[in-house]
Design an enzyme around this catalytic site. Structure first.
Site, PDB file in Angstrom:
ATOM      1  N   TYR A 158       0.817  -1.217   0.000  1.00 19.84           N
ATOM      2  CA  TYR A 158       0.000   0.000   0.000  1.00 19.84           C
ATOM      3  C   TYR A 158       0.852   1.269   0.000  1.00 19.84           C
ATOM      4  CZ  TYR A 158      -4.214  -2.715   0.972  1.00 19.84           C
ATOM      5  OH  TYR A 158      -5.263  -3.602   0.881  1.00 19.84           O
ATOM      6  N   LYS A 228       2.897 -14.103   6.103  1.00 20.75           N
ATOM      7  CA  LYS A 228       3.203 -15.193   5.166  1.00 20.75           C
ATOM      8  C   LYS A 228       4.715 -15.316   5.049  1.00 20.75           C
ATOM      9  CE  LYS A 228       1.849 -18.398   2.280  1.00 20.75           C
ATOM     10  NZ  LYS A 228       1.400 -19.699   2.833  1.00 20.75           N
ATOM     11  N   ASP A 285      -2.537 -17.584   5.452  1.00 19.63           N
ATOM     12  CA  ASP A 285      -3.510 -18.432   4.774  1.00 19.63           C
ATOM     13  C   ASP A 285      -4.190 -19.375   5.752  1.00 19.63           C
ATOM     14  OD1 ASP A 285      -1.029 -19.621   5.098  1.00 19.63           O
ATOM     15  OD2 ASP A 285      -1.091 -20.753   3.224  1.00 19.63           O
ATOM     16  N   ASP A 309      -5.921  -5.991   5.731  1.00 20.25           N
ATOM     17  CA  ASP A 309      -7.090  -5.639   4.927  1.00 20.25           C
ATOM     18  C   ASP A 309      -7.955  -6.870   4.690  1.00 20.25           C
ATOM     19  OD1 ASP A 309      -8.846  -4.231   3.366  1.00 20.25           O
ATOM     20  OD2 ASP A 309      -7.399  -3.681   1.824  1.00 20.25           O
TER      21      ASP A 309
END
Length: 422
Positions: A158, A228, A285, A309
């Site tokens: 972002y 991740k 995940d 988000d």
């Protein structure tokens, strides 16, 4: 500061800071952006409810209308989406609330939401997700959800460091990455868009610090760092490493316990000191399924921007959708409250949108000001109104026997409930 196109309430006072502490008058000036699309409906409705709750608990906020998005273009000119006056008003008065702002997909101007967060260094996006009685949910036990997500707000993808396919700039970056950094053969041939994913020690540690402090202050049991890092080892993996350093090095062992190897261990295999906040890691995940399968095992989540988000939106779905999901952005002695949902331009001006998310975002703002009793009153009034079956169209169509109200009627109903509860 003097303003050209903004009216400053003459009978209001500024929120100030002395010795690092907020000084909050009973009549603070609060800048408000109603927002794009349905913002023209939910903005005034939320303002009405927030004013009513504040007055019922002995306060009198003074609202200062400021502009962004379409309202700014209408007032300042077609090329002005985020006026300097708006940014300075929020900077000067330290607190503000805004409705949804439209961000074009693909071409067009960049996100005004992101611009405000970066310009004002509002580095922590905080989204409490809790169930309100009476709200229809796809989950069997939505009441198990009582989670607060801390999303890093200023970096990650972002940050806006990217280059468009077909430009001279993107080819320079590609050449540098392939030739100078020895990543030849990794990217496909032909047009390509490229971006950078900055994740810093400063940004990571201050976000995790905020999450841990929140857990301690609010008697939460656990902070989960979500990333991740098994794939993006030097960005998201580093976020996890820096976050665990904060837990391990900056707090006493009997106050915060950094769970060893928690990325691969189950919670019940870790010996946690009594009354200590446990800090663990989970892969992003896997976390998307754990939020559904083991909802009640998680309290506070801290994560990089993009993960935050996605996961906060997924959490909102579990308690009935983004129409009721609040949020706020926090920086150094500064708060900008905002709902999670978008601007829904097709519903604009129809007096049918649900203002609950913006109202509950205002609750976060009031609690930041130290008005906890006002915040409790707002939540209770909203929950009682929904439980009575008096709701906007988005909920009415899912609740048998409910009464459909327009946006303004719904706000009126909540205000009447506030009078009854106060």
């Amino acid at each position: 500061m003097s303003y050209d196109k903004v009216e400053v309430p003459e009978d209001g006072e500024k929120v100030t800071v002395e010795d690092g502490e907020l000084q909050v008058p009973g009549n603070p000036v609060i800048p408000i952006i109603h927002g794009d699309g349905i913002g023209q409906d939910v903005g005034p409705a939320a303002q009405q409810v927030l004013q009513k709750a504040a007055e019922a608990t002995g306060r009198d906020p003074k609202w200062m209308r400021v502009y962004a998005g379409q309202s700014a273009r209408d007032r300042y000119g077609e090329d002005v989406n985020l006026p300097d006056e708006t940014v300075e008003a929020i900077r000067e008065h330290r607190v503000a609330i805004k409705g949804p702002l439209t961000t074009p997909v693909g071409a067009g101007y960049r996100s005004l939401n992101v611009a405000l967060r970066q310009t004002l260094d509002l580095y922590a996006n905080v989204r409490p997700t809790y169930y309100l009685d009476g709200v229809p949910s796809p989950m069997k036990a939505p009441e198990e959800m009582d989670m607060v997500t801390f999303r890093e707000n200023t970096e990650d993808v972002y940050a806006g460091i990217e280059w468009e396919a077909g430009t001279e700039e993107v080819e320079k970056v590609r050449e540098f990455v392939e030739d100078e950094m020895d990543f030849d053969g990794v990217m496909h041939e032909g047009p390509i868009g490229l971006g950078l994913k900055p994740i810093s020690e400063k940004g990571s540690k201050r976000l995790v610090r905020e999450a841990i402090d929140y857990a301690i202050e609010n008697d939460r049991d656990k902070v989960t760092l979500v990333h991740k890092g098994n794939i993006m080892k030097f960005t998201e993996g580093q976020f996890g490493t820096w976050g665990m350093e904060v837990a391990d090095e900056e707090y006493p062992d009997d106050e915060v316990f950094a769970a060893p190897d928690s990325l691969w261990e189950e919670q019940d295999e870790v010996d946690i000191p009594e009354d200590a906040v446990m800090v663990e890691e989970r892969l992003a995940d896997a976390m998307l399924q754990w939020m559904q399968l083991r909802t009640d095992e998680f309290d506070v989540l801290a994560m990089p921007n993009l993960n935050g988000d996605y996961l906060s939106d997924a959490a909102g779905a579990q308690i009935g959708g983004l129409g009721i999901a609040p949020g706020a952005n926090f920086g150094e002695n500064r708060c900008l409250a905002e709902p999670v949902h978008g601007s829904a331009p097709k519903r604009a001006g129809q007096d049918m949108a649900n203002p609950t998310a913006l109202i509950l975002s205002g609750r976060l703002l009031f609690e930041y000001l130290g008005w906890d009793d006002t915040g409790t009153l707002i939540r209770d009034a909203v929950e009682e109104t929904i439980s009575s079956g008096k709701v906007t169209y988005d909920l009415e169509r899912q609740i048998e026997g409910a009464e459909k109200l327009g946006t303004s009627e719904y706000a009126d109903e909540i205000c009447e409930t506030i009078e009854e509860l106060a």
